[in-house]
Every structure is written in C-alpha cells, then in structure tokens.
Scaffold this motif. Structure first.
Motif, short mmCIF file in Angstrom:
data_model
loop_
_atom_site.label_atom_id
_atom_site.label_comp_id
_atom_site.label_asym_id
_atom_site.label_seq_id
_atom_site.Cartn_x
_atom_site.Cartn_y
_atom_site.Cartn_z
N THR A 1 6.56 15.80 -5.03
CA THR A 1 5.88 14.51 -4.88
C THR A 1 4.89 14.55 -3.72
OG1 THR A 1 7.79 13.34 -5.78
CG2 THR A 1 6.24 12.05 -4.47
N ALA A 2 5.26 15.27 -2.64
CA ALA A 2 4.37 15.38 -1.49
C ALA A 2 3.24 16.37 -1.72
CB ALA A 2 5.17 15.79 -0.25
N GLY A 3 3.26 17.03 -2.88
CA GLY A 3 2.18 17.96 -3.20
C GLY A 3 2.33 19.32 -2.58
N ALA A 4 3.54 19.64 -2.08
CA ALA A 4 3.73 20.91 -1.39
C ALA A 4 4.09 22.04 -2.34
CB ALA A 4 4.82 20.78 -0.33
N VAL A 5 4.56 21.70 -3.55
CA VAL A 5 4.90 22.72 -4.54
C VAL A 5 4.22 22.38 -5.85
CG1 VAL A 5 7.13 23.22 -3.49
CG2 VAL A 5 7.00 21.51 -5.28
N PRO B 1 9.46 21.99 5.35
CA PRO B 1 8.54 21.01 5.93
C PRO B 1 7.48 20.58 4.91
CG PRO B 1 8.02 23.23 6.72
CD PRO B 1 9.13 23.37 5.71
N VAL B 2 7.25 19.28 4.82
CA VAL B 2 6.21 18.76 3.93
C VAL B 2 5.39 17.74 4.70
CG1 VAL B 2 7.62 19.12 1.87
CG2 VAL B 2 7.67 16.90 3.01
N GLU B 3 4.18 17.47 4.19
CA GLU B 3 3.33 16.44 4.77
C GLU B 3 3.11 15.35 3.75
OE1 GLU B 3 -0.27 18.04 6.27
OE2 GLU B 3 0.68 18.92 8.03
N TRP B 4 3.22 14.11 4.21
CA TRP B 4 3.06 12.98 3.29
C TRP B 4 2.63 11.75 4.07
CZ3 TRP B 4 5.20 8.16 2.04
CH2 TRP B 4 4.92 7.71 0.73
N GLY B 5 1.53 11.17 3.63
CA GLY B 5 1.05 9.93 4.24
C GLY B 5 0.76 10.05 5.73
N GLY B 6 0.32 11.22 6.18
CA GLY B 6 0.01 11.40 7.60
C GLY B 6 1.20 11.76 8.46
N ASN C 1 0.84 -1.19 0.00
CA ASN C 1 0.00 0.00 0.00
C ASN C 1 0.87 1.24 0.00
OD1 ASN C 1 0.89 -0.70 2.54
ND2 ASN C 1 -0.75 0.43 3.58
N ALA C 2 1.26 1.70 -1.19
CA ALA C 2 2.07 2.91 -1.28
C ALA C 2 1.27 4.09 -0.79
CB ALA C 2 2.51 3.13 -2.73
N HIS C 3 1.92 4.97 -0.07
CA HIS C 3 1.25 6.16 0.43
C HIS C 3 0.89 7.07 -0.73
CE1 HIS C 3 2.17 5.27 4.59
NE2 HIS C 3 3.41 4.99 4.23
N SER C 4 -0.19 7.76 -0.59
CA SER C 4 -0.55 8.74 -1.61
C SER C 4 0.18 10.03 -1.33
CB SER C 4 -2.06 8.99 -1.57
OG SER C 4 -2.44 9.53 -0.31
N GLY C 5 0.55 10.75 -2.38
CA GLY C 5 1.25 12.02 -2.22
C GLY C 5 0.28 13.14 -1.99
N ALA C 6 -0.45 13.08 -0.91
CA ALA C 6 -1.47 14.09 -0.65
C ALA C 6 -0.84 15.43 -0.40
CB ALA C 6 -2.32 13.67 0.55
N ALA C 7 -1.41 16.45 -1.04
CA ALA C 7 -0.92 17.81 -0.83
C ALA C 7 -1.35 18.26 0.54
CB ALA C 7 -1.47 18.73 -1.90
N GLY C 8 -0.59 19.16 1.11
CA GLY C 8 -0.97 19.70 2.41
C GLY C 8 -0.03 20.77 2.86
N ARG C 9 -0.56 21.75 3.52
CA ARG C 9 0.29 22.80 4.05
C ARG C 9 1.09 22.26 5.23
NH1 ARG C 9 -0.37 28.10 2.80
NH2 ARG C 9 -2.01 28.61 1.32
N ALA C 10 2.24 22.89 5.49
CA ALA C 10 3.06 22.48 6.63
C ALA C 10 2.40 22.99 7.90
CB ALA C 10 4.46 23.05 6.49
N THR C 11 1.79 22.11 8.66
CA THR C 11 1.07 22.49 9.87
C THR C 11 1.80 21.93 11.09
OG1 THR C 11 -0.30 20.51 9.70
CG2 THR C 11 -1.13 22.52 8.67
N ALA C 12 1.34 22.33 12.26
CA ALA C 12 1.94 21.85 13.49
C ALA C 12 1.65 20.37 13.65
CB ALA C 12 1.38 22.63 14.68
N ALA C 13 2.65 19.63 14.08
CA ALA C 13 2.47 18.20 14.33
C ALA C 13 1.71 18.00 15.63
CB ALA C 13 3.82 17.52 14.40
#
Length: 732
Positions: free
Chosen positions: A47-51, A83-88, A6-18
């Motif tokens: 790839t992580a959808g951040a740019v 900072p990027v977000e990817w797969g949670g 189950n490859a992670h999806s490259g969901a876009a997302g802003r860099a938020t607080a963990a």
C-alpha cells in the motif's frame, strides 16, 4: 485516520534517512504464530508503494521472511525490520516471531519500538501468550492497537472477535478496546460465504470499498447507518471518556453534537497516551490490487495516532562506571546513545547490527565506543572498546539500502561492528555511556552437544561464540563436572534453529548427546581405610602407609581434612601430601566417578621410610586409603535440587502442582498474584526438569513461566542411584 477527509496518498518511496524524529514511527507487530503478521507487513509495504504487486521488493524476495531457515520452517524465527515511507512519514515496521521459543526477538522488537500492533486471527482468537505480552506492554505504558486478520475465513466473525479482544485486553475497562470500523461483506459465494469487501468508518460514517482493488470512499446507502449506530455511540463515548476536555462528556450527554474532527483529535491523543486501544480489520490485497483491505486505515492510525520517538521516555543511561546521566529526550544534536537490538551474520557483508538511536546522530565511518555490561552469566563478557562504524543502511528483504545518517528516534543497520553484540550501547568515544539492558527470558532447556568430527571440533568454539553473540537468550556453558558443552535454549524450536545456524552459517556439524546433571557422592556413615603403597624395583623404592577415618558432614561443608598423627608416624612434610592425594581422589569420586563432598577425613596414623618415602608415595597412599574406606561404607549418590518458581494462570495451578509432585518435587507454597495468576514454589531434583521448559508450555497452553535456582545437593533415591551406578559400570 481513515475517517479524515484528506486520506494520505500511498506514494512510493525508498526507505531513506529521516530528517527529524517527529516524522518517524517505530511500530512492532505482535501476535501468535500464524496470526498473519508477516502477510500484514507485506500488505502495508504494498500500500505504501514499497513493493510490487506480488509482494516483493524491486530486486526480488519478500520484505520480511527472507531467511532460508524461515523458508524451510514456514514461520518467522527472527526480528525483521521493514522501513516504508507513507504520507511524509518514515514507518519502521518490526515483524516479530509469534512462536514462544523466539520471545527474545519479540523483546528486542519491543525495545526498538514506540508502539505495538497486536495481530489476532479472526479464526483462532487470542491465546495466552499474546495476553502476557499485552500485560508487558501495559506495564511500561506502550501504546497499542489491535488488528483482526483472516477475515476471509468461513469462521471469521469480526464483531465476536472484537468482544473477545475487549475481554482479553480491556481489563477493568472493556470500553477502552473498541472498533474504529466495521467490515462490509459482499454478495454470498456459492458456498454460502460472504467475503469482506470494504469498511465503514464509525466516526465519519463513510464507506471505504476495496472490491475493485483500489480504496474508494463513498457515502452509505439508505439503511446502513442504523446498523452502526450502537457501535458508533459506544466508540464516541469511549473516546470522550478519555478526552482531556472534562466538559465534553457532559455536553455530549446533553445532546450536543461533537465535531468529527474533535473526536479524531481526542482519539489520536488517547491512543498515543496508551489509554485507548482501537480495533481495526485488515486483509491482504487480492491479486492485481494496489491496496489490501484496511491497510490505508492502519497507516493513518500509525502516522496519526501512534506516538513519535519524541514522546518516549528513553531507557536509563549511566556512565560506564555506573554514574547516572540525564539525557534530553530524543535530541539529534545531543550526545550519541544508541543500542544494538539485534545482531546477525550475512555471508557476504559479515556481522550486521540493527541499531536504535535514542540520542544524537549516527554517521558512517565515525569511531564510537561500544559498551557491553551485564550479560556475563550468558557467556557475554563485559567489554568497553572503540570501533569504527561501517556503512549505514536500511534493510529491505535481503538488500541493504545505503543511508547517509541515522538520527535519534530512527533505526538503521550498521555493518562490520566486530565486537558489538546484542544489547550493547554505542556512544561517543570521548563520552562513553551505558544503557540499562532490557529484560531477557532465561534459557532453561539444556542442549548438550559435541563436534561431529575433528574438523568440526576445530570450528566449534568460534561458531558457538558467534551464535551466542547474536542471541542473548542463549547461554553457553562448559560444564567442568560433566565435561559437556551445553547450549541453554528457550525451547525445542529455538534449539533446532541454533543447530541449523551452526551448520549452514558457520559450517559446524554437531551431535546432540544426553544432558548430564552434576551429581556428587558422600559417605552415609563412619568408615576407616588404610592406604599402603610399598614398591621396590631397584634404586629408590616407594614407601608410604597411612590410616584414616571418614565421617559425613552437613550439606555444604565440602572436604575437611584433620591431622591427628602423634609421635611423628607420618613426617610433618608428608602430611600435606596425604591431604593432596585424598582431595585428588575425592574430586574423581569413590563409587560412581562423581566428586565426593561433605566429609571429614582424619589422618590417624601411618608409617614412613627414611629413604623410600616421598611426596608422590604419600599422595598415592592417601588416595588408596580413601578408596578402601569407601569400599567398606555405604556411599550416597547426591543429586542437585533446584528451587522452581512457576507463574501460571489459576486454571492450570492444579495440573502444575500435580506434575511437580510427579517429578519428585516438594511444593513449598503458593502465592496469588495479579492478573488471575498464581506463583507456585517447589523444590525439584534437576534430573527431573531437563525438559520442563517444553513440558510446562504444553501443560499450560503456553501461559506459564518458570525460573530455577540451585538449592543444594541431597541423597538420591536408592533405586535411581543404583541405575546410575549400573550405567557407569557398563560404560567403563
């Protein structure tokens, strides 16, 4: 990892607080200049959808090299956080400069990270400085992986590069450095080059094709699996040898098939423990593509194999008084302990501090205690102050995205900490703590500067203090002997960036002048002098006569004054005046305007007048007597000698020793150290090693380091001393 079903999806997302430390990964990218670290960071962000597909953030600009100086110099000169977000997961990518002059930025990145990606170019190989950084990471047990870039080069050979990496990084166990994937090449182009279009997973035995701009998984075609059999068997054996299940190797050798899931779990544990170092391949995305080759596999390695902040041992913590303090590992609810790993200035926001939180949770608008100890030798005074936290944000190119908090294990930028400097500790104001500072290289290249104009002179002090606050690898010196302002840097590129930042950020134009060393003078033998100061100009006159004898003393003796006057020839109240005049003249010098040292001055006789003698008259007479004694004596010019220790690879020991001898150095001895290196100790005149930081790097191809400490002053060769006297004479 890339072999997971189950490859992670490259969901876009802003860099938020963990929300929890387990979801954070802090990764520093290491490699020589030009290896492709910044390009790789942007490919991972894409790839992580951040740019967007042009490799840019939503509001313009690249995510890493956005500084104007970096654009002009076409290379990274500072640590950048992306900072990027990817797969949670939140992944903090720390892009470091590859040039040796900016090793301070690299050390800051290593401090902030929990794992390292070593980026090596398939066309350039592994250089000596990259091996040295690998050894530093090994010494602290930091988990590492290797990424091979520039696969598009005609000279690129992934298999050969993997062998070179195993040889360079594997040490006694080259099977700890093995590839997880092998590149697949497409049809040959007209020039005979076959570009890499995909990867084949050695564990899953699946193909991952990037030719369409998307990552597409498929089963291998007939005839491909035998090509990877040998590499796959080596990888499996390498993983099993590091497995915590001691029976697994026997079962595997006995013919039992080990499940891929078990191998991946053992692989991830071995990577996180820092005992296995996978090699991967990566390439930037083609125009219009959504993912660069190998970037998904890298993101899976980072999230699945690299350790969480919970697995990192925090640096040693004490109270501000030095009492040891035990902290629970990476506890968001624990006492606040954070560290400033980088300080920069923004023309609009002001000072911005990049902070790694090791314990507790940092929030905007709270008051914290700022402790800075241990960098006084670099122009950073110890301080303990309370400051109010400004806005918290996550950097993304030139933009700052607001954060509501920053938990233990995460990184954030803090605005407007006016007193905090790189290396400082942030803690609760009612429970101030101090983190043990990380090791910084000594700046050993002197840069003597002076203000270009009166307007620049007024701004110079503040500009220099800000510059040094940002960069603890730079040391500011106000030399009391030579009256020069000296910036000690790590190399020429470091010095160039410092001068450009003074000009562009702080509006200070400076001129670089020749650096002077602190010379001294002394008497070569005994000499006598008579100081006569007699003047009459109406009213009270001036009358003082003294006779002295000067003799040399051993090095380090300073100025010794002896009173041997008998019969009151010089009244007792004026003897201290004679000594004061002699010491004042000694400080000015007697031959080439350098301080006089290591002599005994004996006052033998003199004369006084009941009305015209005075303190000032006898001070003048003492100075005149010393000058007369010097005029009839041979004066040695003394130069400072440094004890130099050079740690160099065995291949360059002969060249280093020959070079030191050519600098009038005396080799004291050599000592074999680990890692195929030798420590060479020598004494060398400081006037000969002003540019040694630059010359040694060239001589050793960047693989040597040196340190220097003042040993003593000793007589300079006559021909060199005469040249300096002539220069002083012509200048006056």
């Amino acid at each position: 990892m890339g072999d997971k079903a189950n490859a992670h999806s490259g969901a876009a997302g802003r860099a938020t607080a963990a929300d929890q430390p387990a979801s954070v990964r802090n990764v520093v990218l290491v490699g020589h200049s030009g290896s492709g670290k910044t390009t790789l960071v942007e490919a991972l962000a894409l790839t992580a959808g951040a740019v967007n597909r042009a490799g840019r953030v939503e509001d313009g600009g690249t995510v890493s090299d956005y500084d104007e100086i970096e654009h002009r110099q076409q290379r990274s000169v500072q640590l950048s956080l992306v900072p990027v977000e990817w797969g949670g997961y939140k992944i903090n990518l720390l892009d470091t400069p590859g040039y040796a002059d900016f090793v301070g930025e690299l050390r800051a990145g290593l401090r902030a990270a929990d794992a390292a990606l070593f980026v090596v170019s398939a066309s350039d190989g592994v250089d000596g400085s990259t091996r040295m950084v690998w050894d530093e990471c090994a010494a602290v047990g930091m988990p590492r992986a290797i990424v091979v870039t520039h696969l598009e080069s005609a000279r690129a050979d992934f298999e050969e590069m993997t062998r070179i990496c195993a040889q360079a990084f594997g040490g006694d166990d080259p099977d700890a450095v093995l590839p997880l994937y092998l590149p697949l090449r497409g049809p040959q182009t007209p020039d005979g080059h076959a570009p890499v279009t995909g990867l084949i997973g050695l564990l899953s035995q699946k193909l991952f094709d990037y030719a369409s701009g998307e990552r597409e998984a498929s089963e291998p075609v007939e005839g491909q699996l035998p090509l990877i059999e040998e590499a796959r068997n080596r990888l499996i054996e390498g993983i099993i040898s590091e497995s915590e299940d001691e029976t697994l190797m026997d079962r595997y050798l006995g013919g039992e098939q080990v499940e891929v899931g078990t191998l991946i779990e053992d692989l991830e544990r071995a990577v996180a423990r820092g005992v296995f170092f996978p090699v991967l391949a990566a390439a930037p995305a083609a125009e219009g593509a959504r993912a660069g080759l190998g970037t998904v596999e890298l993101l899976e390695l980072i999230t699945g194999g690299f350790p969480t902040p919970l697995e990192r041992q925090a640096p040693r913590v004490t109270t501000v008084d030095g009492e040891p303090r035990e902290l629970k590992l990476c506890d968001p609810d624990g006492p606040l302990v954070a560290e400033v790993v980088k300080t920069s200035s923004d023309p609009y926001v002001g000072r911005v501090s990049l902070v790694r939180v090791f314990s507790g949770t940092l929030r905007p608008d709270e008051t914290v205690h700022v402790s800075g100890h241990g960098l006084a030798d670099r122009g950073h005074e110890d301080h303990d102050v309370d400051e109010r936290i400004g806005a918290l944000s996550a950097p993304f190119g030139k933009q700052q995205r607001a954060l509501t908090h920053c938990i233990a294990g995460d990184l954030a930028c803090v605005a407007k900490l006016s007193r905090a400097e790189t290396g400082d500790t942030l803690s609760a104001k009612d429970d101030p703590l101090l983190m043990e500072p990380w090791e910084m290289p000594d700046p050993l290249l002197p840069l003597a500067i002076q203000a270009h104009s009166k307007a620049d002179e007024d701004k110079l002090s503040q500009g220099l203090s800000r510059l040094v606050a940002e960069d603890p690898t730079m040391r500011l010196e106000h030399n009391q002997d030579t009256h020069q302002v000296v910036l000690w840097c790590l190399g020429e590129a470091h010095a160039d960036v410092a001068l450009e930042r003074l000009r562009t950020r702080y509006g200070v134009q400076v001129d670089v002048v020749p650096h002077k060393v602190s010379l001294r003078e002394t008497f070569a033998g005994r000499s006598a002098g008579r100081g006569r100061h007699v003047k009459q100009s109406g009213g009270h006159g001036q009358f003082a006569i003294c006779e002295i004898e000067v003799e040399p003393l051993p090095g380090g003796s300073g100025i010794e004054f002896v009173d041997k006057v008998v019969g009151g020839a010089v009244p007792r109240q004026f003897i201290p005046s004679v000594e004061k005049g002699i010491r004042a003249q000694a400080a000015k010098g007697v031959a080439a305007s350098h301080p006089l040292i290591d002599v005994r001055v004996t006052l033998l006789d003199g004369k006084a007048h009941s009305v015209d003698s005075s303190d000032a008259a006898f001070q003048t007479a003492g100075a005149l007597a010393l000058r007369e004694a010097a005029a009839d004596a041979t004066i040695h010019l003394l130069e400072p000698v440094a004890e130099v220790s050079v740690l160099v690879g065995d291949d360059y020991v002969g060249a280093v020793m020959s070079d030191l001898s050519g600098r009038r150095g005396r080799v004291l001895g050599t000592e074999q150290t680990s890692g195929g290196r030798t420590l060479v100790r020598a004494e060398v005149p400081e006037i000969e090693i002003g540019r040694y930081a630059v010359d040694l790097r060239s001589l050793s191809h960047g693989t040597a380091r040196f340190s220097r400490t003042y040993a003593r002053h000793e007589p300079m060769p006559a021909q060199i001393a005469e040249r300096i006297r002539e220069e002083v004479g012509s200048a006056s």
